[in-house]
Design a protein around this motif. Structure first.
Motif, PDB file in Angstrom:
ATOM      1  N   ASN A   1       0.832  -1.191   0.000  1.00 15.35           N
ATOM      2  CA  ASN A   1       0.000   0.000   0.000  1.00 15.35           C
ATOM      3  C   ASN A   1       0.873   1.250   0.000  1.00 15.35           C
ATOM      4  OD1 ASN A   1      -1.711   2.107   1.749  1.00 15.35           O
ATOM      5  ND2 ASN A   1      -3.122   0.713   0.719  1.00 15.35           N
ATOM      6  N   SER A   2       0.271   2.387  -0.334  1.00 22.02           N
ATOM      7  CA  SER A   2       1.012   3.650  -0.342  1.00 22.02           C
ATOM      8  C   SER A   2       1.543   4.005   1.048  1.00 22.02           C
ATOM      9  CB  SER A   2       0.115   4.780  -0.854  1.00 22.02           C
ATOM     10  OG  SER A   2      -1.041   4.919  -0.037  1.00 22.02           O
ATOM     11  N   SER A   3       0.958   3.420   2.084  1.00 23.18           N
ATOM     12  CA  SER A   3       1.424   3.656   3.448  1.00 23.18           C
ATOM     13  C   SER A   3       2.630   2.787   3.804  1.00 23.18           C
ATOM     14  CB  SER A   3       0.293   3.384   4.449  1.00 23.18           C
ATOM     15  OG  SER A   3      -0.792   4.252   4.228  1.00 23.18           O
ATOM     16  N   GLY A   4       3.065   1.959   2.841  1.00 24.24           N
ATOM     17  CA  GLY A   4       4.206   1.083   3.093  1.00 24.24           C
ATOM     18  C   GLY A   4       3.823  -0.249   3.706  1.00 24.24           C
ATOM     19  N   VAL A   5       2.528  -0.501   3.833  1.00 26.38           N
ATOM     20  CA  VAL A   5       2.024  -1.754   4.397  1.00 26.38           C
ATOM     21  C   VAL A   5       1.677  -2.715   3.269  1.00 26.38           C
ATOM     22  CG1 VAL A   5       0.155  -2.812   5.711  1.00 26.38           C
ATOM     23  CG2 VAL A   5       1.111  -0.625   6.454  1.00 26.38           C
ATOM     24  N   THR A   6       2.152  -3.940   3.360  1.00 32.51           N
ATOM     25  CA  THR A   6       1.815  -4.961   2.375  1.00 32.51           C
ATOM     26  C   THR A   6       0.578  -5.713   2.841  1.00 32.51           C
ATOM     27  OG1 THR A   6       4.124  -5.241   1.734  1.00 32.51           O
ATOM     28  CG2 THR A   6       2.606  -7.014   1.143  1.00 32.51           C
ATOM     29  N   LEU A   7      -0.455  -5.719   2.003  1.00 30.23           N
ATOM     30  CA  LEU A   7      -1.699  -6.408   2.313  1.00 30.23           C
ATOM     31  C   LEU A   7      -1.778  -7.722   1.555  1.00 30.23           C
ATOM     32  CD1 LEU A   7      -4.122  -3.356   2.141  1.00 30.23           C
ATOM     33  CD2 LEU A   7      -3.113  -4.386   4.189  1.00 30.23           C
ATOM     34  N   ILE A   8      -2.465  -8.696   2.120  1.00 27.04           N
ATOM     35  CA  ILE A   8      -2.578 -10.019   1.504  1.00 27.04           C
ATOM     36  C   ILE A   8      -3.264  -9.926   0.145  1.00 27.04           C
ATOM     37  CG2 ILE A   8      -3.681 -12.280   1.724  1.00 27.04           C
ATOM     38  CD1 ILE A   8      -3.373 -11.925   4.792  1.00 27.04           C
ATOM     39  N   THR A   9      -4.307  -9.134   0.087  1.00 25.76           N
ATOM     40  CA  THR A   9      -5.083  -8.991  -1.143  1.00 25.76           C
ATOM     41  C   THR A   9      -5.162  -7.524  -1.519  1.00 25.76           C
ATOM     42  OG1 THR A   9      -6.427 -10.918  -0.552  1.00 25.76           O
ATOM     43  CG2 THR A   9      -7.305  -9.442  -2.253  1.00 25.76           C
ATOM     44  N   GLN A  10      -4.810  -7.205  -2.735  1.00 24.15           N
ATOM     45  CA  GLN A  10      -4.816  -5.819  -3.189  1.00 24.15           C
ATOM     46  C   GLN A  10      -6.204  -5.203  -3.027  1.00 24.15           C
ATOM     47  OE1 GLN A  10      -3.219  -5.355  -7.099  1.00 24.15           O
ATOM     48  NE2 GLN A  10      -3.376  -3.135  -7.094  1.00 24.15           N
ATOM     49  N   GLY A  11      -6.241  -4.012  -2.427  1.00 21.68           N
ATOM     50  CA  GLY A  11      -7.496  -3.292  -2.280  1.00 21.68           C
ATOM     51  C   GLY A  11      -8.348  -3.712  -1.098  1.00 21.68           C
ATOM     52  N   LYS A  12      -7.843  -4.659  -0.271  1.00 20.19           N
ATOM     53  CA  LYS A  12      -8.618  -5.138   0.868  1.00 20.19           C
ATOM     54  C   LYS A  12      -7.762  -5.189   2.128  1.00 20.19           C
ATOM     55  CE  LYS A  12     -11.545  -8.329  -1.828  1.00 20.19           C
ATOM     56  NZ  LYS A  12     -11.918  -9.766  -1.968  1.00 20.19           N
ATOM     57  N   LEU A  13      -8.389  -4.887   3.255  1.00 21.01           N
ATOM     58  CA  LEU A  13      -7.803  -5.151   4.558  1.00 21.01           C
ATOM     59  C   LEU A  13      -8.593  -6.328   5.127  1.00 21.01           C
ATOM     60  CD1 LEU A  13      -5.906  -4.351   6.936  1.00 21.01           C
ATOM     61  CD2 LEU A  13      -7.810  -2.968   7.815  1.00 21.01           C
ATOM     62  N   LYS A  14      -8.002  -7.506   5.103  1.00 17.57           N
ATOM     63  CA  LYS A  14      -8.690  -8.703   5.571  1.00 17.57           C
ATOM     64  C   LYS A  14      -8.520  -8.795   7.084  1.00 17.57           C
ATOM     65  CE  LYS A  14      -8.915 -12.216   2.754  1.00 17.57           C
ATOM     66  NZ  LYS A  14      -8.639 -13.356   1.853  1.00 17.57           N
ATOM     67  N   ALA A  15      -9.645  -8.760   7.798  1.00 21.78           N
ATOM     68  CA  ALA A  15      -9.631  -8.742   9.263  1.00 21.78           C
ATOM     69  C   ALA A  15     -10.342  -9.975   9.803  1.00 21.78           C
ATOM     70  CB  ALA A  15     -10.310  -7.479   9.779  1.00 21.78           C
ATOM     71  N   CYS A  16      -9.625 -10.773  10.587  1.00 21.67           N
ATOM     72  CA  CYS A  16     -10.186 -11.991  11.165  1.00 21.67           C
ATOM     73  C   CYS A  16     -10.857 -11.718  12.504  1.00 21.67           C
ATOM     74  CB  CYS A  16      -9.079 -13.027  11.378  1.00 21.67           C
ATOM     75  SG  CYS A  16      -8.509 -13.841   9.872  1.00 21.67           S
ATOM     76  N   THR A  17     -11.967 -12.378  12.740  1.00 24.36           N
ATOM     77  CA  THR A  17     -12.639 -12.351  14.034  1.00 24.36           C
ATOM     78  C   THR A  17     -13.384 -13.661  14.209  1.00 24.36           C
ATOM     79  OG1 THR A  17     -14.019 -11.007  15.499  1.00 24.36           O
ATOM     80  CG2 THR A  17     -14.823 -11.343  13.251  1.00 24.36           C
ATOM     81  N   HIS A  18     -14.007 -13.832  15.389  1.00 24.19           N
ATOM     82  CA  HIS A  18     -14.835 -15.014  15.627  1.00 24.19           C
ATOM     83  C   HIS A  18     -16.215 -14.537  16.067  1.00 24.19           C
ATOM     84  CE1 HIS A  18     -15.986 -19.066  16.456  1.00 24.19           C
ATOM     85  NE2 HIS A  18     -16.161 -18.846  17.754  1.00 24.19           N
ATOM     86  N   LEU A  19     -17.217 -14.809  15.244  1.00 26.95           N
ATOM     87  CA  LEU A  19     -18.576 -14.369  15.516  1.00 26.95           C
ATOM     88  C   LEU A  19     -19.305 -15.390  16.391  1.00 26.95           C
ATOM     89  CD1 LEU A  19     -19.435 -13.257  11.874  1.00 26.95           C
ATOM     90  CD2 LEU A  19     -18.679 -11.795  13.773  1.00 26.95           C
ATOM     91  N   SER A  20     -20.216 -14.979  17.225  1.00 26.69           N
ATOM     92  CA  SER A  20     -20.716 -13.618  17.374  1.00 26.69           C
ATOM     93  C   SER A  20     -20.354 -13.112  18.767  1.00 26.69           C
ATOM     94  CB  SER A  20     -22.225 -13.631  17.194  1.00 26.69           C
ATOM     95  OG  SER A  20     -22.849 -12.449  17.551  1.00 26.69           O
TER      96      SER A  20
END
Length: 275
Positions: free
Chosen positions: A38-57
């Protein structure tokens, strides 16, 4: 879930999770665009997405409203995604795979959240953001149960959520108070156990329990315990994860300063955020 609020697996189980998830990641074939910096210098797994894991609910922090995942944590992570110029994609996954670092090692997510208590054990496996929420453990029961505190639980069953600090708290207190912990996989089944009488009471973080009693008037939070817990957002423990952690801390600090954090807090809890 609480964190906050221990959600934990043994070292052997965590290693197995890393291996299994890594193999799944290598052969997933899900069609995602490859990682990009990313332009912020952060490498993301998928271009254009911030993939965030959680456990619902874990309402009101993360839960499904129809087909959409919403909640306090979701809104905060959206601020991070906006700073990166991408969209957040929520990934529902077993909580222990996040806190053990397995989900990050398998490239399932760039970030993680789940009302997660910051503690030294988890810090060995993952990065935490600065604290964004103060929490404590609480005891919920049916109003006619006669349960008022830990001492009144002698000979009774107490529901706990696996791999949470609530479970850890109960394990520490069970001998002195004579109750038996019963483990549930998630918050909804734990609270259903209270309503159905499978357990006499349950211990979890105060936030979701206080929210639950609003819609379930036959239940009550009868005791809170000053455990001094604080939640943090989670990231991979490496150089790229540190960049994302630092950026998130900047986002959280700015949100508090400009009032955005308070707006989000009031949206989900109905009151202004504590000073």
């Amino acid at each position: 879930m609480t964190t906050s609020l221990t959600r934990r697996v043994s070292a052997l189980a965590a290693a197995a999770l890393v291996s299994t998830l890594a193999l799944a990641a290598c052969g997933s074939g899900d069609g995602d665009t490859p990682a990009a910096t990313n332009s912020s210098g952060v490498t993301l797994i998928t271009q254009g997405k911030l993939k965030a894991c959680t456990h619902l609910s874990y309402k009101p922090f993360e839960f499904k409203d129809g087909s959409k995942v919403v909640g306090f944590d979701v809104d905060l992570m959206d601020l991070v995604a906006k700073k990166l110029g991408v969209e957040q994609e929520v990934v529902d996954i077993e909580f222990a795979t996040i806190t053990s670092g397995a989900a990050f090692a398998a490239k399932k997510c760039d970030a993680g959240f789940g009302a997660t208590t910051i503690n030294d054990k988890r810090k060995q496996a993952i990065n935490f953001s600065d604290p964004y929420f103060d929490s404590t453990a609480a005891l919920i029961t049916k109003k006619d149960s006669g349960v008022t505190d830990l001492a009144s639980l002698k000979g009774k069953k107490v529901g706990v959520q696996t791999d949470t600090t609530g479970q850890e708290f109960a394990e520490k207190e069970k001998a002195a108070n004579g109750f038996t912990p019963v483990v549930f996989d998630d918050l909804p089944t734990q609270l259903a156990g209270v309503l159905a009488g499978r357990v006499d009471a349950a211990i979890n973080d105060n936030g979701p329990l206080l929210d639950y009693v609003k819609d379930n008037p036959t239940t009550a939070v009868v005791k809170e315990f000053d455990t001094g817990e604080q939640y943090g957002l989670m990231f991979k423990k490496d150089a790229n994860g540190q960049k994302l952690t630092d950026l998130t801390n900047e986002v959280l600090k700015a949100a508090v300063a400009d009032g955005t954090y308070n707006t989000i807090y009031k949206k989900w809890f109905g009151v202004d955020a504590p000073k």
